[in-house]
Design an enzyme around this catalytic site. Structure first.
Site, mmCIF file in Angstrom:
data_model
loop_
_atom_site.group_PDB
_atom_site.id
_atom_site.type_symbol
_atom_site.label_atom_id
_atom_site.label_comp_id
_atom_site.label_asym_id
_atom_site.label_seq_id
_atom_site.Cartn_x
_atom_site.Cartn_y
_atom_site.Cartn_z
ATOM 1 N N ASN A 6 3.261 20.595 -20.129
ATOM 2 C CA ASN A 6 2.452 19.421 -19.785
ATOM 3 C C ASN A 6 2.093 19.492 -18.297
ATOM 4 O O ASN A 6 2.979 19.479 -17.435
ATOM 5 C CB ASN A 6 3.267 18.151 -20.098
ATOM 6 N N ASP A 8 0.076 17.346 -16.587
ATOM 7 C CA ASP A 8 -0.433 16.069 -16.050
ATOM 8 C C ASP A 8 -0.226 15.941 -14.540
ATOM 9 O O ASP A 8 -1.103 15.453 -13.823
ATOM 10 C CB ASP A 8 0.309 14.880 -16.677
ATOM 11 N N ARG A 17 -5.325 12.383 -3.589
ATOM 12 C CA ARG A 17 -6.343 12.468 -2.538
ATOM 13 C C ARG A 17 -7.768 12.389 -3.097
ATOM 14 O O ARG A 17 -8.724 12.675 -2.386
ATOM 15 C CB ARG A 17 -6.191 13.804 -1.777
ATOM 16 N N ARG A 44 -4.829 9.188 -20.293
ATOM 17 C CA ARG A 44 -4.412 7.786 -20.257
ATOM 18 C C ARG A 44 -5.618 6.871 -20.099
ATOM 19 O O ARG A 44 -6.644 7.269 -19.549
ATOM 20 C CB ARG A 44 -3.446 7.547 -19.084
ATOM 21 N N HIS A 49 -4.347 10.513 -14.032
ATOM 22 C CA HIS A 49 -4.283 11.935 -13.675
ATOM 23 C C HIS A 49 -5.370 12.736 -14.399
ATOM 24 O O HIS A 49 -6.367 13.090 -13.797
ATOM 25 C CB HIS A 49 -2.864 12.525 -13.845
ATOM 26 N N GLU A 69 -2.195 14.097 -25.529
ATOM 27 C CA GLU A 69 -1.491 12.852 -25.842
ATOM 28 C C GLU A 69 -2.455 11.704 -25.599
ATOM 29 O O GLU A 69 -3.082 11.636 -24.528
ATOM 30 C CB GLU A 69 -0.277 12.680 -24.919
ATOM 31 N N THR A 100 5.489 7.522 -20.361
ATOM 32 C CA THR A 100 5.673 6.960 -21.705
ATOM 33 C C THR A 100 7.108 6.430 -21.836
ATOM 34 O O THR A 100 8.063 7.154 -21.566
ATOM 35 C CB THR A 100 5.405 8.052 -22.771
ATOM 36 N N GLU A 152 7.020 14.097 -32.718
ATOM 37 C CA GLU A 152 7.663 14.570 -31.494
ATOM 38 C C GLU A 152 8.820 13.620 -31.208
ATOM 39 O O GLU A 152 8.614 12.423 -30.984
ATOM 40 C CB GLU A 152 6.682 14.590 -30.316
ATOM 41 N N HIS A 193 10.293 15.035 -23.506
ATOM 42 C CA HIS A 193 10.429 13.937 -22.548
ATOM 43 C C HIS A 193 11.757 14.059 -21.819
ATOM 44 O O HIS A 193 12.818 13.964 -22.431
ATOM 45 C CB HIS A 193 10.324 12.546 -23.187
ATOM 46 N N GLY A 194 11.647 14.292 -20.514
ATOM 47 C CA GLY A 194 12.849 14.361 -19.677
ATOM 48 C C GLY A 194 13.589 15.689 -19.762
ATOM 49 O O GLY A 194 14.669 15.826 -19.192
ATOM 50 N N GLY A 215 7.052 18.740 -18.970
ATOM 51 C CA GLY A 215 6.054 18.592 -17.912
ATOM 52 C C GLY A 215 6.618 18.444 -16.523
ATOM 53 O O GLY A 215 6.603 19.373 -15.711
HETATM 54 N N1 PXP Z 1 6.166 14.196 -24.655
HETATM 55 C C1 PXP Z 1 5.495 13.040 -24.493
HETATM 56 C C2 PXP Z 1 5.040 12.313 -25.708
HETATM 57 C C3 PXP Z 1 5.196 12.549 -23.214
HETATM 58 O O1 PXP Z 1 4.527 11.394 -23.080
HETATM 59 C C4 PXP Z 1 5.594 13.299 -22.097
HETATM 60 C C5 PXP Z 1 5.242 12.819 -20.721
HETATM 61 O O2 PXP Z 1 3.865 12.852 -20.543
HETATM 62 C C6 PXP Z 1 6.284 14.508 -22.302
HETATM 63 C C7 PXP Z 1 6.571 14.911 -23.591
HETATM 64 C C8 PXP Z 1 6.739 15.356 -21.171
HETATM 65 O O3 PXP Z 1 7.761 14.678 -20.515
HETATM 66 P P1 PXP Z 1 8.291 15.221 -19.103
HETATM 67 O O4 PXP Z 1 7.156 15.132 -18.144
HETATM 68 O O5 PXP Z 1 9.418 14.299 -18.787
HETATM 69 O O6 PXP Z 1 8.739 16.633 -19.335
#
Ligand code: PXP
Length: 241
Positions: A6, A8, A17, A44, A49, A69, A100, A152, A193-194, A215
């Site tokens: 990811n 983003d 900037r 989003r 971003h 996403e 999220t 997911e 996520h995380g 990400g």
């Molecule tokens: N999966 C989903 C659905 C997310 O919304 C995100 C964050 O954009 C990620 C994975 C990636 O999470 P992280 O940036 O914490 O690795």
């Protein structure tokens, strides 16, 4: 196990900037070179971003699948249906969140109805659709009912655990949910996520997870490992004359 990267937060840096660096396509190409099996971005509603031009460029230029996403916002769903990325992950979105904040609540009737009709629209375009949900069997049943190709599983709670006992408990919840979804319901299992360099290994032990989406930790790591060379190059320019 596939690795979706990811990117983003490369765009977060650009937007800080309102400039045109770092170039998002270059970041994506280098992520591909590093071994990314897919590139993920979140379009989003506040465009904080990634924006539409990024999605168009990524769809045209990538040689690995693009995963976008999105929420069920009608205007965004229409745009994404026209662009046809290989994959979409539907996520809940609220304006003031930093990221999220949890999985979709498919037990809510209005949410379920909006998700089901969005899944239908996107699948009609040949897009593989995933739903971002908590690792919970009843929620997985709902995702299957909504017609999703994949789920997911939210690994955020796992990533925030502090003790071994907590980590093991959250890991078991994810593993159980992944096995249930894959083996009993026949749905594809992604997770994310995380996740970071310290906590990813245990998740890779789950055979039924086919794809990870990571990400923030990767983008943060790239700053650490790139900053020395970047400063050295500027030092050379400053010292040249
Ligand atoms: N999966 C989903 C659905 C997310 O919304 C995100 C964050 O954009 C990620 C994975 C990636 O999470 P992280 O940036 O914490 O690795």
């Amino acid at each position: 196990m596939l690795l979706g990267v990811n990117i983003d937060h490369t765009a977060t840096l650009r937007e800080a900037r309102e400039s045109d660096v770092p170039d998002i396509m270059t970041c994506a190409v280098l992520a591909q070179l590093g071994g990314a099996d897919g590139i993920t971005v979140h379009l989003r509603q506040d465009r904080r971003h990634i924006n539409e031009s990024d999605i168009i460029a990524l769809k045209a230029g990538l040689r690995v699948p693009l995963n976008v996403e999105i929420s069920t916002n009608k205007e965004i769903v229409k745009f994404i249906s026209a662009i046809k990325p290989e994959k979409v992950c539907l996520v809940p979105e609220s304006p003031n969140e930093l990221t999220t904040e949890g999985g979709l609540n498919l037990f809510s009737k209005p949410v379920f109805t909006a998700i089901k009709s969005t899944v239908k629209i996107l699948k009609k375009k040949g897009i593989e659709v995933a739903l971002f949900i908590e690792p919970d069997k009843k929620m997985i049943d709902k995702a299957v009912l909504a017609g999703a190709d994949a789920i997911e599983l939210n690994t955020n709670a796992y990533s925030e655990c502090m003790t071994v006992a907590e980590i093991d408990k959250e890991f078991d919840r994810i593993e159980e949910a992944a096995n249930y979804g894959s083996l009993k319901k026949g749905i594809l299992i992604n997770a994310g996520h995380g996740l970071n360099y310290d906590n990813v290994e245990q998740i890779t032990y789950i055979d039924t997870v086919t794809e990870l989406n990571i990400g923030h930790s990767i983008v943060a790591h790239s700053v650490i490992f790139g900053i020395e060379a970047a400063v050295r190059e500027m030092r050379e320019l400053v010292d040249k004359y």
